[in-house]
Design a protein around this motif. Structure first.
Motif, short mmCIF file in Angstrom:
data_model
loop_
_atom_site.label_atom_id
_atom_site.label_comp_id
_atom_site.label_asym_id
_atom_site.label_seq_id
_atom_site.Cartn_x
_atom_site.Cartn_y
_atom_site.Cartn_z
N ALA A 189 0.84 -1.20 0.00
CA ALA A 189 0.00 0.00 0.00
C ALA A 189 0.87 1.25 0.00
O ALA A 189 0.56 2.23 -0.69
CB ALA A 189 -0.93 -0.01 1.21
N ASP A 190 1.98 1.20 0.74
CA ASP A 190 2.88 2.35 0.80
C ASP A 190 3.54 2.64 -0.54
O ASP A 190 3.86 3.78 -0.85
CB ASP A 190 3.98 2.12 1.86
N ARG A 191 3.74 1.59 -1.35
CA ARG A 191 4.41 1.73 -2.65
C ARG A 191 3.45 2.03 -3.79
O ARG A 191 3.87 2.17 -4.93
CB ARG A 191 5.20 0.47 -2.99
N SER A 192 2.16 2.10 -3.50
CA SER A 192 1.19 2.35 -4.57
C SER A 192 0.13 3.32 -4.06
O SER A 192 0.12 3.69 -2.89
CB SER A 192 0.53 1.03 -5.00
N SER A 193 -0.78 3.67 -4.94
CA SER A 193 -1.89 4.53 -4.55
C SER A 193 -3.12 3.71 -4.19
O SER A 193 -4.21 4.25 -4.00
CB SER A 193 -2.22 5.51 -5.68
N VAL A 194 -2.95 2.41 -4.09
CA VAL A 194 -4.06 1.49 -3.82
C VAL A 194 -4.15 1.24 -2.31
O VAL A 194 -3.14 1.03 -1.64
CB VAL A 194 -3.85 0.15 -4.56
#
Length: 133
Positions: A10-15
Motif C-alpha cells: 500500500a505504501d508503494r502504490s496509490s491502492v
C-alpha cells in the motif's frame, strides 16, 4: 507477515490494501507458511498490476479444519476460466506460479468474478489432512 506485506504494498502504490484475519489461528508448518505468503504476494501483485483497483482486501479465515486465504480487488476483475480455455492452459507466469504453489499445498485455487466488479482469488487449505475426526 501478510499484514506487513499489505502495508508495504500500500505504501508503494496509490491502492488501499487491507488485511484481515478471522477465527482462531491454527498451526502451519514453515513450508505451508512460505507457500501461502508467496501465493498472497503473487495474487496481490497481479491485482495491483492488472486490476486497476483502488482497494484490495487480503483475508485469512481460520475455519475449523481449514484455512481460507482470499484476495479481493474492487475494480476490473476477470473471468479466469474462459481465458484458461481460450489459451489451452497457456497463460501468464503469475497464474502459472499461483497454480503450482497451490498444487504443492495440495489445496484448491479458485477465481471468481466479484459482481459487480473485481475478482476474488481464494485458496482453501485443509489444516489437518490426517485427522479423521
Amino acid at each position: 507477515s501478510l499484514r506487513e506485506m499489505c502495508v508495504k504494498m500500500a505504501d508503494r502504490s496509490s491502492v488501499r490494501v487491507e488485511f484481515s484475519e478471522t477465527g482462531s489461528p491454527g498451526q502451519l508448518d514453515k513450508n505451508q507458511e512460505l507457500l501461502l505468503y508467496r501465493i498472497a504476494q503473487e495474487a496481490l501483485t497481479n491485482a495491483l498490476k492488472h486490476a486497476d483497483a483502488t482497494q484490495i482486501h487480503v483475508k485469512t479465515a481460520w475455519l475449523g479444519n481449514h484455512l481460507e486465504l482470499s484476495i479481493n480487488d474492487n475494480r476490473r476483475g476477470f473471468d479466469f476460466y474462459p481465458i484458461q480455455q481460450a489459451f489451452a492452459g497457456r497463460h501468464g507466469m503469475g497464474i502459472y506460479n499461483l497454480e503450482n504453489r497451490v498444487a504443492l499445498l495440495g489445496s484448491k485455487l479458485t477465481y471468481k468474478k466479484n459482481i459487480p466488479t473485481g475478482t476474488i482469488v481464494s485458496v482453501k487449505l485443509q489444516l489437518y489432512p490426517n485427522d479423521f475426526n
